[in-house]
Design a protein around this motif. Structure first.
Motif, PDB file in Angstrom:
ATOM      1  N   PHE A  89       0.852  -1.190   0.000  1.00 12.60           N
ATOM      2  CA  PHE A  89       0.000   0.000   0.000  1.00 12.60           C
ATOM      3  C   PHE A  89       0.893   1.247   0.000  1.00 12.60           C
ATOM      4  N   ALA A  90       0.939   1.926  -1.148  1.00  7.06           N
ATOM      5  CA  ALA A  90       1.728   3.153  -1.283  1.00  7.06           C
ATOM      6  C   ALA A  90       0.782   4.344  -1.369  1.00  7.06           C
ATOM      7  N   GLY A  91       1.325   5.518  -1.500  1.00  7.67           N
ATOM      8  CA  GLY A  91       0.490   6.711  -1.684  1.00  7.67           C
ATOM      9  C   GLY A  91       0.962   7.832  -0.784  1.00  7.67           C
ATOM     10  N   VAL A  92       0.999   9.014  -1.338  1.00  2.00           N
ATOM     11  CA  VAL A  92       1.585  10.157  -0.645  1.00  2.00           C
ATOM     12  C   VAL A  92       0.610  10.764   0.367  1.00  2.00           C
ATOM     13  N   GLY A  93      -0.679  10.421   0.250  1.00  2.00           N
ATOM     14  CA  GLY A  93      -1.661  11.008   1.168  1.00  2.00           C
ATOM     15  C   GLY A  93      -2.652   9.992   1.701  1.00  2.00           C
ATOM     16  N   LYS A  94      -2.176   9.057   2.547  1.00  2.00           N
ATOM     17  CA  LYS A  94      -3.098   8.045   3.092  1.00  2.00           C
ATOM     18  C   LYS A  94      -3.919   8.659   4.222  1.00  2.00           C
ATOM     19  N   SER A  95      -5.232   8.475   4.176  1.00  2.00           N
ATOM     20  CA  SER A  95      -6.077   8.981   5.262  1.00  2.00           C
ATOM     21  C   SER A  95      -6.030   8.021   6.444  1.00  2.00           C
ATOM     22  N   ASP A  96      -6.463   8.496   7.622  1.00  2.19           N
ATOM     23  CA  ASP A  96      -6.492   7.627   8.811  1.00  2.19           C
ATOM     24  C   ASP A  96      -7.345   6.387   8.541  1.00  2.19           C
ATOM     25  N   GLN A  97      -8.461   6.627   7.854  1.00  2.52           N
ATOM     26  CA  GLN A  97      -9.362   5.509   7.532  1.00  2.52           C
ATOM     27  C   GLN A  97      -8.643   4.467   6.674  1.00  2.52           C
ATOM     28  N   GLU A  98      -7.847   4.931   5.715  1.00  5.25           N
ATOM     29  CA  GLU A  98      -7.133   4.000   4.834  1.00  5.25           C
ATOM     30  C   GLU A  98      -6.032   3.256   5.600  1.00  5.25           C
ATOM     31  N   ILE A  99      -5.388   3.964   6.508  1.00  5.92           N
ATOM     32  CA  ILE A  99      -4.346   3.318   7.318  1.00  5.92           C
ATOM     33  C   ILE A  99      -4.988   2.237   8.197  1.00  5.92           C
ATOM     34  N   ASN A 100      -6.150   2.576   8.784  1.00  4.23           N
ATOM     35  CA  ASN A 100      -6.886   1.598   9.588  1.00  4.23           C
ATOM     36  C   ASN A 100      -7.237   0.354   8.780  1.00  4.23           C
ATOM     37  N   LEU A 101      -7.719   0.563   7.561  1.00  2.00           N
ATOM     38  CA  LEU A 101      -8.082  -0.570   6.705  1.00  2.00           C
ATOM     39  C   LEU A 101      -6.863  -1.468   6.472  1.00  2.00           C
ATOM     40  N   GLY A 102      -5.723  -0.852   6.177  1.00  2.00           N
ATOM     41  CA  GLY A 102      -4.506  -1.621   5.938  1.00  2.00           C
ATOM     42  C   GLY A 102      -4.101  -2.436   7.168  1.00  2.00           C
ATOM     43  N   LEU A 103      -4.201  -1.808   8.337  1.00  2.00           N
ATOM     44  CA  LEU A 103      -3.819  -2.509   9.573  1.00  2.00           C
ATOM     45  C   LEU A 103      -4.792  -3.637   9.880  1.00  2.00           C
ATOM     46  N   GLU A 104      -6.083  -3.343   9.755  1.00  2.00           N
ATOM     47  CA  GLU A 104      -7.096  -4.357  10.064  1.00  2.00           C
ATOM     48  C   GLU A 104      -7.022  -5.532   9.099  1.00  2.00           C
ATOM     49  N   SER A 105      -6.575  -5.275   7.884  1.00  2.00           N
ATOM     50  CA  SER A 105      -6.503  -6.343   6.880  1.00  2.00           C
ATOM     51  C   SER A 105      -5.176  -7.089   6.932  1.00  2.00           C
ATOM     52  N   SER A 106      -4.258  -6.658   7.801  1.00  2.00           N
ATOM     53  CA  SER A 106      -2.926  -7.280   7.894  1.00  2.00           C
ATOM     54  C   SER A 106      -2.227  -7.352   6.548  1.00  2.00           C
ATOM     55  N   ILE A 107      -2.152  -6.225   5.856  1.00  2.00           N
ATOM     56  CA  ILE A 107      -1.464  -6.206   4.573  1.00  2.00           C
ATOM     57  C   ILE A 107       0.036  -6.422   4.768  1.00  2.00           C
ATOM     58  N   PHE A 110       3.121  -1.194   4.296  1.00  2.00           N
ATOM     59  CA  PHE A 110       2.831   0.199   3.944  1.00  2.00           C
ATOM     60  C   PHE A 110       4.106   0.798   3.363  1.00  2.00           C
ATOM     61  N   ASN A 111       4.000   1.390   2.169  1.00  2.00           N
ATOM     62  CA  ASN A 111       5.142   2.145   1.643  1.00  2.00           C
ATOM     63  C   ASN A 111       4.964   3.589   2.112  1.00  2.00           C
ATOM     64  N   VAL A 112       5.832   4.027   3.003  1.00  2.00           N
ATOM     65  CA  VAL A 112       5.616   5.281   3.721  1.00  2.00           C
ATOM     66  C   VAL A 112       6.443   6.401   3.093  1.00  2.00           C
ATOM     67  N   GLU A 113       5.802   7.551   2.925  1.00  2.00           N
ATOM     68  CA  GLU A 113       6.377   8.605   2.093  1.00  2.00           C
ATOM     69  C   GLU A 113       6.907   9.812   2.855  1.00  2.00           C
ATOM     70  N   SER A 114       6.764   9.845   4.204  1.00  2.00           N
ATOM     71  CA  SER A 114       7.341  10.963   4.957  1.00  2.00           C
ATOM     72  C   SER A 114       7.472  10.593   6.429  1.00  2.00           C
ATOM     73  N   LEU A 115       8.252  11.394   7.151  1.00  2.00           N
ATOM     74  CA  LEU A 115       8.414  11.184   8.595  1.00  2.00           C
ATOM     75  C   LEU A 115       7.084  11.392   9.307  1.00  2.00           C
ATOM     76  N   GLN A 116       6.339  12.425   8.862  1.00  2.00           N
ATOM     77  CA  GLN A 116       5.053  12.693   9.509  1.00  2.00           C
ATOM     78  C   GLN A 116       4.093  11.508   9.330  1.00  2.00           C
ATOM     79  N   GLU A 117       4.060  10.970   8.102  1.00  2.00           N
ATOM     80  CA  GLU A 117       3.186   9.810   7.873  1.00  2.00           C
ATOM     81  C   GLU A 117       3.605   8.637   8.749  1.00  2.00           C
ATOM     82  N   LEU A 118       4.922   8.464   8.885  1.00  2.00           N
ATOM     83  CA  LEU A 118       5.434   7.356   9.698  1.00  2.00           C
ATOM     84  C   LEU A 118       4.948   7.479  11.139  1.00  2.00           C
ATOM     85  N   SER A 119       4.982   8.708  11.695  1.00  2.00           N
ATOM     86  CA  SER A 119       4.568   8.845  13.098  1.00  2.00           C
ATOM     87  C   SER A 119       3.050   8.723  13.230  1.00  2.00           C
TER      88      SER A 119
END
Ligand SMILES: *Cc1c(COP(=O)(O)O)cnc(C)c1O
Length: 392
Positions: A89-107, A110-119
């Motif tokens: 799952f890549a993308g420069v602007g993942k929403s909280d909802q999308e991050i939740n979906l990725g975590l709940e689905s055990s993908i 995550f291809n993470v695009e910034s320090l802020q996104e990482l935190s």
């Protein structure tokens, strides 16, 4: 291998419509298997290029995973039976909802695009008492000769973590307890038709691995992204991209250890040549300096020419009605109320008449997925070569 569609099967079909050559897709997937998967490479199909369920099924059955750039695509991959551990799952602007979906689905990652996104991902994972598997999307500043809208690996692009930010990320990582660091990811652009940028990418990857491992991390995943181009000018000269040459670059230039996985995310090179947009000539309009062929498909069905000045081969599908062998130059344009709604200028075609069928080739990637209903255009049918008898 010209368009393997018998005109009679399309003559009565409503247009515009998309046509997919499934035999060509199968042959393409076989090459990806032979030169990629069989060498132990992991290949994810970029759903961004095409997310038709029937095509996804073929692609999944060939052993590819999924590469997604939105929650909608993650959901589409799951709904089409891709295994969660094969979904990136890549993308420069993942929403909280999308991050939740990725975590709940055990993908897988995550291809993470910034320090802020990482935190932010770390915080969301902490709330869920889980760990987020992460690869850092690095921006290696590699120039590629492609349209500026689809070059992504330069400092000036919005994508990825640049070399300065990487230093900050490596400092922060040990304190982000809910991040599971897997490795690094790149995606330097699209429609890259020569191998030099990929050679440079492999060489830069080796340097990044040294730098990051010297800072005390272990890199298990090297994801080289996608971007391999196709031949839009002469699709029949190269219906299947040269995957042998592509994967060879990484065999040769990447220092790969046995404890490391190499991943790719190919979109266009897998599906583009299998798709054609089929359209009918509505009107011929003569002007003093040019002749317009006005067709019933427009930028609402295929926006690439209008959006990126992209070139697609256009051919007349011969029928009994029109077997003319004299040629004329046409501006092939759609019905949409925009002057950019044009597929080709001064394009040589057999003399056309109202009702003739045209195939706009190499439209399988970034074609159907970018459709819109601008001008309140209706949706269109899709035809698969191996199911053609099922169609009305
Ligand atoms: C678009 C995209 C791809 C696929 O690119 P192609 O040029 O179609 O191969 C792969 N990875 C990411 C992150 C993308 O955004």
């Amino acid at each position: 291998m010209p368009l393997t569609v018998s005109p009679s099967s399309l003559v009565d079909h409503s247009t515009p419509c998309y046509y997919y050559d499934i035999a060509l897709l199968d042959a393409t997937l076989k090459e990806v298997r032979k030169h990629g998967l069989d060498k132990g490479y992991h290949v994810h199909f970029a759903l961004k290029a095409n997310h038709e369920p029937y095509l996804l099924k073929k692609i999944r059955q060939a052993g590819l995973g999924a590469d997604c750039v939105s929650g909608g695509e993650v959901q589409q991959a799951l709904d089409n039976d891709f295994k969660p551990d094969q979904i990136a799952f890549a993308g420069v602007g993942k929403s909280d909802q999308e991050i939740n979906l990725g975590l709940e689905s055990s993908i897988f990652c995550f291809n993470v695009e910034s320090l802020q996104e990482l935190s932010v991902i770390n915080e969301i994972a902490k709330k869920k008492q889980t760990k987020a598997p992460v690869a850092l999307r690095l921006n290696p500043n590699i120039p590629v000769k492609t349209h500026k809208y689809i070059a992504t690996g330069l400092n000036e692009n919005k994508f990825g973590i640049n070399d300065e930010e990487l230093i900050l990320v490596l400092e922060a990582l040990p304190n982000l307890s809910c991040i599971e660091f897997l490795g690094i990811h790149f995606h330097i652009g699209s429609q890259i038709n020569h191998l030099e940028p990929f050679i440079e990418l492999a060489q830069k990857t080796n340097k990044y691995v040294e730098q990051i491992e010297a800072a005390g991390f272990t890199i298990k995943v090297l994801n080289m992204g996608g971007g391999y181009g196709i031949n839009y000018i002469e699709p029949d000269a190269e219906p299947i991209p040269n995957f042998k040459a592509f994967f060879n670059v990484f065999d040769t230039h990447l220092n790969r250890r046995s404890d490391q996985e190499i991943h790719f995310e190919l979109g266009r090179s897998i599906i583009a040549q299998s798709g054609s947009l089929i359209s009918r000539v509505l009107f011929i309009k003569e002007r003093s300096k040019k002749t317009f062929a006005i067709i019933d498909a427009g930028m609402t069905e295929l926006i690439r020419p209008a959006l990126y000045q992209a070139t697609h081969q256009i051919e007349r599908i011969d029928s009994h009605e029109n077997t003319s062998n004299t040629y004329q130059n046409y501006d092939v344009v759609g019905p949409i109320c925009e002057s950019s709604d044009s597929f080709a200028q001064n394009y040589l075609l057999p003399v056309l008449q109202r009702g003739d069928l045209l195939a706009i080739r190499s439209a399988g990637a970034y074609g159907q997925v970018m459709k819109s209903n601008y001008n309140l255009r209706p949706d269109f049918p899709v035809i698969y070569s191996d199911k053609i008898s099922d169609q009305p």
